[in-house]
Scaffold this active site. Structure first.
Site, PDB file in Angstrom:
ATOM      1  N   ASN A  35      17.648 -37.114  31.255  1.00  0.00           N
ATOM      2  CA  ASN A  35      16.972 -38.004  30.296  1.00  0.00           C
ATOM      3  C   ASN A  35      15.552 -38.333  30.744  1.00  0.00           C
ATOM      4  OD1 ASN A  35      17.231 -39.944  32.268  1.00  0.00           O
ATOM      5  ND2 ASN A  35      18.752 -41.173  31.175  1.00  0.00           N
ATOM      6  N   TYR A 146      25.512 -50.016  44.019  1.00  0.00           N
ATOM      7  CA  TYR A 146      25.296 -48.560  43.994  1.00  0.00           C
ATOM      8  C   TYR A 146      26.497 -47.831  44.621  1.00  0.00           C
ATOM      9  CZ  TYR A 146      23.728 -44.002  45.557  1.00  0.00           C
ATOM     10  OH  TYR A 146      23.664 -42.663  45.813  1.00  0.00           O
ATOM     11  N   LYS A 150      29.605 -45.419  42.799  1.00  0.00           N
ATOM     12  CA  LYS A 150      29.989 -44.054  43.186  1.00  0.00           C
ATOM     13  C   LYS A 150      31.475 -43.992  43.572  1.00  0.00           C
ATOM     14  CE  LYS A 150      26.012 -41.877  42.768  1.00  0.00           C
ATOM     15  NZ  LYS A 150      25.789 -40.589  42.117  1.00  0.00           N
ATOM     16  N   ILE A 212       8.725 -51.053  59.367  1.00  0.00           N
ATOM     17  CA  ILE A 212       9.991 -50.721  60.042  1.00  0.00           C
ATOM     18  C   ILE A 212      10.938 -51.887  59.784  1.00  0.00           C
ATOM     19  CG2 ILE A 212      11.139 -50.289  62.227  1.00  0.00           C
ATOM     20  CD1 ILE A 212       8.663 -48.959  63.259  1.00  0.00           C
ATOM     21  N   PHE A 213      12.002 -51.586  59.030  1.00  0.00           N
ATOM     22  CA  PHE A 213      12.944 -52.642  58.641  1.00  0.00           C
ATOM     23  C   PHE A 213      13.920 -52.937  59.776  1.00  0.00           C
ATOM     24  CE2 PHE A 213      12.360 -50.955  54.067  1.00  0.00           C
ATOM     25  CZ  PHE A 213      11.291 -51.822  53.836  1.00  0.00           C
ATOM     26  N   ARG A 226      19.940 -42.698  61.106  1.00  0.00           N
ATOM     27  CA  ARG A 226      20.478 -42.065  59.903  1.00  0.00           C
ATOM     28  C   ARG A 226      20.581 -40.556  60.118  1.00  0.00           C
ATOM     29  NH1 ARG A 226      21.376 -46.400  59.159  1.00  0.00           N
ATOM     30  NH2 ARG A 226      20.911 -47.837  57.449  1.00  0.00           N
TER      31      ARG A 226
HETATM   32  N1  UDP Z   1      13.294 -47.688  56.329  1.00  0.00           N
HETATM   33  C1  UDP Z   1      12.237 -48.346  56.935  1.00  0.00           C
HETATM   34  N2  UDP Z   1      11.088 -48.514  56.225  1.00  0.00           N
HETATM   35  C2  UDP Z   1      10.923 -48.052  54.951  1.00  0.00           C
HETATM   36  C3  UDP Z   1      11.997 -47.358  54.345  1.00  0.00           C
HETATM   37  C4  UDP Z   1      13.173 -47.202  55.063  1.00  0.00           C
HETATM   38  O1  UDP Z   1      12.343 -48.800  58.085  1.00  0.00           O
HETATM   39  O2  UDP Z   1       9.858 -48.240  54.365  1.00  0.00           O
HETATM   40  C5  UDP Z   1      14.560 -47.475  57.087  1.00  0.00           C
HETATM   41  C6  UDP Z   1      15.785 -48.067  56.417  1.00  0.00           C
HETATM   42  O3  UDP Z   1      15.972 -49.393  56.824  1.00  0.00           O
HETATM   43  C7  UDP Z   1      16.884 -47.117  56.902  1.00  0.00           C
HETATM   44  C8  UDP Z   1      16.167 -45.791  57.073  1.00  0.00           C
HETATM   45  O4  UDP Z   1      14.774 -46.098  57.146  1.00  0.00           O
HETATM   46  O5  UDP Z   1      17.342 -47.527  58.173  1.00  0.00           O
HETATM   47  C9  UDP Z   1      16.387 -44.835  55.913  1.00  0.00           C
HETATM   48  O6  UDP Z   1      16.122 -45.534  54.703  1.00  0.00           O
HETATM   49  P1  UDP Z   1      15.991 -44.804  53.311  1.00  0.00           P
HETATM   50  O7  UDP Z   1      15.569 -45.854  52.318  1.00  0.00           O
HETATM   51  O8  UDP Z   1      15.127 -43.602  53.451  1.00  0.00           O
HETATM   52  O9  UDP Z   1      17.451 -44.285  52.987  1.00  0.00           O
HETATM   53  P2  UDP Z   1      18.857 -45.080  52.912  1.00  0.00           P
HETATM   54  O10 UDP Z   1      19.398 -45.084  54.325  1.00  0.00           O
HETATM   55  O11 UDP Z   1      18.611 -46.441  52.360  1.00  0.00           O
HETATM   56  O12 UDP Z   1      19.671 -44.224  52.002  1.00  0.00           O
END
Ligand code: UDP
Length: 330
Positions: A35, A146, A150, A212-213, A226
């Site tokens: 779509n 999400y 799934k 960096i989260f 990951r």
């Molecule tokens: N992450 C981050 N900064 C960002 C985007 C992602 O530190 O701007 C980290 C996020 O917390 C996770 C990893 O990178 O640990 C992968 O995140 P992404 O959003 O790419 O994929 P997800 O794991 O959510 O499917």
């Protein structure tokens, strides 16, 4: 066995387009249904030689017409919303599109006698697993709408399998990453939220810095780990799953990952090395719902589907993503 037509929903999206390319190269006639709310026609134009039907999976009249018009035996179902944060803010949107839309598609398949479906599932169905690497036997405890959407579809598939003989494979992707090694396709998300493209866009000067989260996780460098599986390996797994179902394989779910993980810091360092450009980073709070580590045990996909990932180095994944992105800058 002759090659029957495959319907690829979400065929103009990131993983769907790469799978469509792999199917095309394996000689399958295709029809793409998208779509275009998240898919991109420009991505597949000139690359995938198949009709792109612009429409919705929830449109039962449309899918019934497609099943009548084309000799479709298998559906590869990618069309879905896939942002965790958005799903928390607007769950209705996720349940409507991912669950109700898929139910409409599956009912239309059952009515038309279409026998097989390969479904894009996710490691988000596992939630916060306590055991690593993750095997398919672990309980499914998704922690956001999400992941729940799934898991619900996986349950619907199981019930339709029992009631109507629908054969299905649910492929639980870990972190899809990279791009077609020849640079024909890649990742074009709007908005972009994924780590690797964001870091590469920062290297290109399109973003000022990468956040960096969380740097205080219980991991060697404090950042999340990951499993970044190459999108072309995911594509190959879909071809293997389709052939497995057509050969009479039993329905089931399979993890797809590289099999090992990388930290956020390692991703950033790899991107700096590949692009030969510095990337400015800033510390940011943890993102809600992020498990510290997610890595896949892909033994079942290897044993049962005969699938082995070809790209098992982060460096290669990033190089392919960079090639696609940099070429688009002209
Ligand atoms: N992450 C981050 N900064 C960002 C985007 C992602 O530190 O701007 C980290 C996020 O917390 C996770 C990893 O990178 O640990 C992968 O995140 P992404 O959003 O790419 O994929 P997800 O794991 O959510 O499917």
């Amino acid at each position: 066995m002759g090659k029957a037509t495959v319907l690829v929903t979400g065929g103009a999206g990131y993983v769907g387009s790469h799978a469509a390319l792999a199917l095309q190269e394996a000689g399958y006639p295709l029809v793409l249904l998208d779509n275009l709310t998240r898919g991109n026609h420009n991505l597949v134009r000139g690359v995938i030689d198949a009709p792109l039907i612009v429409g919705d999976i929830a449109d039962r009249a449309l899918t019934a017409r497609l099943f009548k018009e084309y000799p479709i035996e298998t559906v590869l179902h990618f069309a879905a919303f896939a942002y965790v944060g958005e799903s928390v803010e607007d769950p209705g949107r996720y349940y409507r599109n991912n669950v109700a839309g898929t139910l409409a598609l599956i009912e239309s398949m059952a009515a038309a006698g279409v026998r097989h479906i390969v479904f894009s599932s996710t490691c988000a169905t596992y939630g916060m697993p306590e055991v690593l690497p993750i095997t398919e036997e672990l309980p499914l405890c998704p922690i956001n709408p999400y992941g729940r959407s799934k898991r619900m579809v996986e349950q619907i598939l199981e019930d339709f399998g029992a009631a109507h003989g629908l054969g299905y494979v649910a492929l639980r992707y870990f972190n899809a990453a990279g791009a077609d090694p020849e640079g024909r396709l890649g990742e074009l998300h709007h908005p972009e939220t994924h780590l690797i493209p964001l870091v590469l866009q920062t290297a290109l000067g399109q973003c000022e810095s990468v956040r960096i989260f969380g740097e205080d996780y219980d991991t060697p460098d404090g950042t999340c780990i990951r499993d970044y599986v190459h999108v072309s390996d995911l594509a190959a797994a879909h071809v293997a799953a389709l052939e497995y179902l057509r050969a009479g394989g039993a329905s089931g779910a399979f993890n797809l990952g590289m099999g090992h993980g990388y930290s956020v810091r390692e991703v950033i360092e790899t991107c700096e090395a590949v692009t030969a450009r510095p990337v400015r980073v800033v510390a940011a709070p943890r993102r809600p719902g992020d498990p510290p580590r997610l890595t896949a045990d892909c033994g079942k996909a290897k044993r049962v589907l005969g699938w082995t990932p070809q790209f098992v180095e982060l460096d290669t994944v990033v190089r392919h993503a960079w090639r696609f992105l940099a070429a688009r800058q002209g």
